[in-house]
Design a protein around this motif. Structure first.
Motif, mmCIF file in Angstrom:
data_model
loop_
_atom_site.group_PDB
_atom_site.id
_atom_site.type_symbol
_atom_site.label_atom_id
_atom_site.label_comp_id
_atom_site.label_asym_id
_atom_site.label_seq_id
_atom_site.Cartn_x
_atom_site.Cartn_y
_atom_site.Cartn_z
ATOM 1 N N TRP A 111 48.744 43.711 45.932
ATOM 2 C CA TRP A 111 48.840 42.542 46.897
ATOM 3 C C TRP A 111 47.520 41.536 46.821
ATOM 4 C CZ3 TRP A 111 53.354 42.197 48.691
ATOM 5 C CH2 TRP A 111 54.144 43.212 48.909
ATOM 6 N N VAL A 112 48.102 40.486 46.938
ATOM 7 C CA VAL A 112 46.701 39.293 47.009
ATOM 8 C C VAL A 112 46.989 38.442 48.243
ATOM 9 C CG1 VAL A 112 46.676 39.333 44.429
ATOM 10 C CG2 VAL A 112 48.167 37.645 45.414
ATOM 11 N N PRO A 113 45.789 38.035 48.657
ATOM 12 C CA PRO A 113 45.916 37.045 49.820
ATOM 13 C C PRO A 113 46.636 35.890 49.478
ATOM 14 C CG PRO A 113 43.611 37.550 49.405
ATOM 15 C CD PRO A 113 44.309 38.357 48.184
ATOM 16 N N GLU A 114 47.288 35.185 50.364
ATOM 17 C CA GLU A 114 47.975 33.845 50.113
ATOM 18 C C GLU A 114 47.004 32.941 49.635
ATOM 19 O OE1 GLU A 114 51.224 31.164 52.663
ATOM 20 O OE2 GLU A 114 49.378 32.150 53.667
ATOM 21 N N GLY A 115 47.463 32.185 48.468
ATOM 22 C CA GLY A 115 46.846 31.215 47.688
ATOM 23 C C GLY A 115 45.884 31.840 46.672
ATOM 24 N N HIS A 116 45.866 32.798 46.510
ATOM 25 C CA HIS A 116 45.169 33.514 45.327
ATOM 26 C C HIS A 116 45.858 33.537 44.112
ATOM 27 C CE1 HIS A 116 42.365 36.046 43.287
ATOM 28 N NE2 HIS A 116 42.982 36.798 43.009
ATOM 29 N N GLN A 117 45.316 33.128 43.159
ATOM 30 C CA GLN A 117 46.037 32.983 41.733
ATOM 31 C C GLN A 117 45.158 34.018 40.888
ATOM 32 O OE1 GLN A 117 45.979 28.939 40.296
ATOM 33 N NE2 GLN A 117 47.560 28.560 41.770
ATOM 34 N N PRO A 118 45.668 35.135 40.443
ATOM 35 C CA PRO A 118 44.846 36.221 39.759
ATOM 36 C C PRO A 118 44.246 35.816 38.414
ATOM 37 C CG PRO A 118 47.045 36.850 40.441
ATOM 38 C CD PRO A 118 47.065 35.473 40.946
ATOM 39 N N THR A 119 43.470 36.186 37.933
ATOM 40 C CA THR A 119 42.956 36.228 36.542
ATOM 41 C C THR A 119 43.347 37.090 35.616
ATOM 42 O OG1 THR A 119 40.985 37.516 36.765
ATOM 43 C CG2 THR A 119 40.920 35.044 37.308
ATOM 44 N N LEU A 120 43.358 36.829 34.302
ATOM 45 C CA LEU A 120 44.000 37.815 33.426
ATOM 46 C C LEU A 120 43.010 39.076 33.580
ATOM 47 C CD1 LEU A 120 45.358 36.091 30.150
ATOM 48 C CD2 LEU A 120 46.334 37.609 31.876
ATOM 49 N N ASP A 121 41.845 39.008 33.826
ATOM 50 C CA ASP A 121 40.791 39.957 33.726
ATOM 51 C C ASP A 121 41.167 40.810 35.116
ATOM 52 O OD1 ASP A 121 39.649 39.279 31.395
ATOM 53 O OD2 ASP A 121 37.779 38.125 32.587
ATOM 54 N N GLU A 122 41.431 40.407 36.194
ATOM 55 C CA GLU A 122 41.851 41.078 37.278
ATOM 56 C C GLU A 122 43.097 41.679 36.960
ATOM 57 O OE1 GLU A 122 43.269 39.870 41.785
ATOM 58 O OE2 GLU A 122 42.601 38.035 40.514
ATOM 59 N N ALA A 123 44.054 41.031 36.478
ATOM 60 C CA ALA A 123 45.391 41.552 36.346
ATOM 61 C C ALA A 123 45.300 42.885 35.380
ATOM 62 C CB ALA A 123 46.459 40.679 35.747
ATOM 63 N N TYR A 124 44.523 42.841 33.987
ATOM 64 C CA TYR A 124 44.396 43.774 33.285
ATOM 65 C C TYR A 124 43.917 44.755 33.967
ATOM 66 C CZ TYR A 124 43.753 46.056 28.955
ATOM 67 O OH TYR A 124 43.645 46.889 27.721
ATOM 68 N N ALA A 125 42.755 44.536 34.879
ATOM 69 C CA ALA A 125 41.900 45.698 35.711
ATOM 70 C C ALA A 125 43.071 46.467 36.337
ATOM 71 C CB ALA A 125 40.846 45.127 36.283
ATOM 72 N N LYS A 126 43.944 45.730 37.165
ATOM 73 C CA LYS A 126 44.918 46.491 37.810
ATOM 74 C C LYS A 126 45.693 47.368 37.090
ATOM 75 C CE LYS A 126 43.864 44.802 41.798
ATOM 76 N NZ LYS A 126 43.442 45.404 43.227
ATOM 77 N N LEU A 127 46.173 46.871 35.769
ATOM 78 C CA LEU A 127 46.942 47.732 34.930
ATOM 79 C C LEU A 127 46.233 48.938 34.639
ATOM 80 C CD1 LEU A 127 49.467 47.897 33.552
ATOM 81 C CD2 LEU A 127 48.849 46.726 31.635
ATOM 82 N N GLN A 128 44.945 48.930 34.207
ATOM 83 C CA GLN A 128 44.166 49.929 33.716
ATOM 84 C C GLN A 128 43.944 51.127 34.875
ATOM 85 O OE1 GLN A 128 41.079 47.474 32.096
ATOM 86 N NE2 GLN A 128 41.438 48.223 30.020
ATOM 87 N N ASP A 129 43.722 50.536 36.172
ATOM 88 C CA ASP A 129 43.622 51.327 37.254
ATOM 89 C C ASP A 129 45.047 52.108 37.377
ATOM 90 O OD1 ASP A 129 43.502 52.265 39.993
ATOM 91 O OD2 ASP A 129 43.037 50.594 40.710
#
Length: 157
Positions: A111-129
């Motif tokens: 989940w991300v706050p409305e208006g947030h555009q995740p970065t690839l680094d953020e997304a990859y960290a989520k996948l690793q988590d």
């Protein structure tokens, strides 16, 4: 009274191309990217997707040279409808023609706050988590997303 924050659903889907994107065996995928991406952008619940100068995300890579699809949706039901109830499903069913089989998780949601555009680094960290710790409130898979949606619908009924 404090106003509740609107949250949207971010998703990352990764895959390793079997062939270079210029290879004729990739034509069924590459020749339809604009069409499928335009369909996503018109889909109910679509918010944002990662794209480069070529209007798609094929130039982006993470991890071990993995191609990415990163997007944000208002809710899981909208994403599910796009993936499985539009022409997109035809390409989803053919994914093994273009992508190597993955032995570890290749998709994650958070989940991300409305208006947030995740970065690839953020997304990859989520996948690793998700890969390391399994489903949690920080990162989760389709099963957990759909359980949340089922619970919301039951609560609203």
């Amino acid at each position: 009274m404090q106003r509740s924050r609107v949250m949207h659903l971010a998703e990352l889907n990764i895959g390793k191309f079997k062939y270079p994107t210029s290879d004729a065996r990739m034509a069924g995928f590459m020749d339809n990217l604009d069409r499928v991406n335009a369909l996503a952008e018109r889909a109910e619940g679509f918010v944002w997707r990662l794209k480069g100068d070529n209007n798609n995300a094929t130039e982006f890579r993470i991890g071990d040279d993995m191609a990415v699809n990163l997007s944000v949706w208002t809710d899981a039901k909208s994403l599910e409808n796009y993936v499985f109830k539009t022409v997109h499903v035809q390409f989803y069913k053919r994914r093994e023609e273009w992508f190597n089989l993955m032995e570890k998780p290749h998709m994650v949601f958070w989940w991300v706050p409305e208006g947030h555009q995740p970065t690839l680094d953020e997304a990859y960290a989520k996948l690793q988590d998700y890969e390391k710790n399994g489903a949690s409130e920080r990162a989760f898979g389709w099963a957990e997303v759909m359980d949340v949606e089922r619970m919301r619908s039951l609560r609203c009924a």
